[in-house]
Motif scaffolding. Structure first.
Motif, mmCIF file in Angstrom:
data_model
loop_
_atom_site.group_PDB
_atom_site.id
_atom_site.type_symbol
_atom_site.label_atom_id
_atom_site.label_comp_id
_atom_site.label_asym_id
_atom_site.label_seq_id
_atom_site.Cartn_x
_atom_site.Cartn_y
_atom_site.Cartn_z
ATOM 1 N N UNK A 1 0.783 -1.221 0.000
ATOM 2 C CA UNK A 1 0.000 0.000 0.000
ATOM 3 C C UNK A 1 0.818 1.276 0.000
ATOM 4 N N UNK A 2 2.132 1.174 -0.205
ATOM 5 C CA UNK A 2 2.989 2.355 -0.128
ATOM 6 C C UNK A 2 3.250 2.973 -1.498
ATOM 7 N N UNK A 3 3.588 4.260 -1.472
ATOM 8 C CA UNK A 3 3.979 4.948 -2.698
ATOM 9 C C UNK A 3 5.273 4.370 -3.264
ATOM 10 N N UNK A 4 6.169 3.940 -2.384
ATOM 11 C CA UNK A 4 7.432 3.367 -2.866
ATOM 12 C C UNK A 4 7.212 2.077 -3.640
ATOM 13 N N UNK A 5 6.257 1.250 -3.212
ATOM 14 C CA UNK A 5 5.967 0.028 -3.976
ATOM 15 C C UNK A 5 5.425 0.386 -5.358
ATOM 16 N N UNK A 6 4.522 1.381 -5.420
ATOM 17 C CA UNK A 6 3.991 1.815 -6.708
ATOM 18 C C UNK A 6 5.105 2.353 -7.595
ATOM 19 N N UNK A 7 6.012 3.131 -7.001
ATOM 20 C CA UNK A 7 7.138 3.686 -7.745
ATOM 21 C C UNK A 7 8.098 2.590 -8.201
ATOM 22 N N UNK A 8 8.376 1.643 -7.319
ATOM 23 C CA UNK A 8 9.315 0.581 -7.662
ATOM 24 C C UNK A 8 8.828 -0.291 -8.798
ATOM 25 N N UNK A 9 7.563 -0.673 -8.758
ATOM 26 C CA UNK A 9 7.031 -1.507 -9.841
ATOM 27 C C UNK A 9 6.919 -0.715 -11.136
ATOM 28 N N UNK A 10 6.526 0.563 -11.047
ATOM 29 C CA UNK A 10 6.430 1.394 -12.247
ATOM 30 C C UNK A 10 7.799 1.607 -12.874
ATOM 31 N N UNK A 11 8.805 1.875 -12.040
ATOM 32 C CA UNK A 11 10.159 2.086 -12.545
ATOM 33 C C UNK A 11 10.688 0.830 -13.236
ATOM 34 N N UNK A 12 10.392 -0.335 -12.654
ATOM 35 C CA UNK A 12 10.835 -1.589 -13.267
ATOM 36 C C UNK A 12 10.193 -1.761 -14.646
ATOM 37 N N UNK A 13 8.889 -1.543 -14.733
ATOM 38 C CA UNK A 13 8.183 -1.731 -16.004
ATOM 39 C C UNK A 13 8.595 -0.691 -17.049
#
Length: 264
Positions: A242-254
């Motif tokens: 539920x964190x912004x960092x998880x959203x950022x990490x997955x988006x950056x990977x993709x």
């Protein structure tokens, strides 16, 4: 907090999101006295609440010692009541270091004996110079380790190896400490702090909430049975989803780019 304030027993500086704490009592091989515990408590409390600090390096001043143990003059003056209080105080400060939420890397230069070895074991990782010497010699003083040594040592090296070190008071070199699992890496003395910084920078590049979550999961899980420990892991995993960092990490990977962490 101004980490470079005047400490009586420590030095502290922060660069590149890495705090370096140096035990600074070289004339007594950085022996741990009541003042050291007070200042360690103060600085680690501040660091744990500072989002700009991501990793802590802990070392000793001079080339001879990380920390040669407790102050023997203080130990000699203890009785049954004050001795237990002293042990509980040391345990509490070392537990604070262990659970501060930031990776703490012990940079072991020279002797890490008694309380010094216990301090290193309370850290997240341990790097040792080739000249490092480690041990728990308390039996030679008619004592047992009092700052967590009888509990952390078997968790790191196994019960049998821990008992051999505890019962004989044997001092071992860096190579043997590495073989047993008491330290994680051995490097040339002149490379100790450089290698520690390399490792710290690698951790700084990772998501800060995830780093803290890994430490929390391992520490909490190690005290539980496997089924309950799995529940702890799942809970932390869900929280991080539920964190912004998880959203950022997955988006950056993709998107095939470097992530920009915000610790949110």
């Amino acid at each position: 907090m101004n980490y470079e304030t005047t400490w009586e027993t420590l030095l502290c500086e922060v660069n590149e999101q890495i705090a370096t704490i140096t035990l600074n009592r070289p004339k007594v091989l950085n022996a741990l006295n009541a003042r050291v515990f007070d200042e360690l408590e103060a600085v680690f409390t501040a660091l744990s609440n500072d989002p700009s600090v991501r990793v802590v390096l802990l070392t000793g001043s001079g080339e001879k010692a990380f920390a040669a143990g407790a102050d023997i003059n203080e130990l000699a003056a203890t009785d049954a009541t004050t001795g237990e209080a002293k042990a509980r105080r040391g345990q509490a400060v070392f537990r604070l270091i262990e659970t501060c939420g930031k990776p703490v890397i012990a940079c072991i230069n020279g002797f890490a004996l008694g309380g010094g070895c216990e301090l290193a074991m309370a850290c997240t990782l341990r790097l040792a110079s080739e000249t490092a010497r480690l041990g728990q010699p308390e039996v030679k003083l008619g004592l047992v380790p009092g700052y967590g040594g009888t509990q952390r040592l078997p968790r790191l090296v196994g019960q049998s190896a821990a008992l051999r070190l505890l019962l004989t008071g044997e001092m071992i070199g860096a190579a043997e400490a590495l073989r047993l699992g008491l330290v994680d890496e051995v490097v040339p003395t002149e490379r100790l702090m450089t290698r520690a910084k390399e490792l710290a920078l690698a951790i700084v590049a990772m998501a800060p909430l995830a780093v803290a979550g890994c430490i929390e999961a391992v520490l909490r899980g190690s005290e539980l049975g496997i089924d309950d420990a799995m529940k702890v892991e799942a809970s932390i995993f869900g929280r991080l989803c539920g964190t912004a960092d998880k959203a950022e990490g997955t988006a950056a990977f993709l998107e095939k780019r470097a992530p920009k962490w915000t610790a949110r």
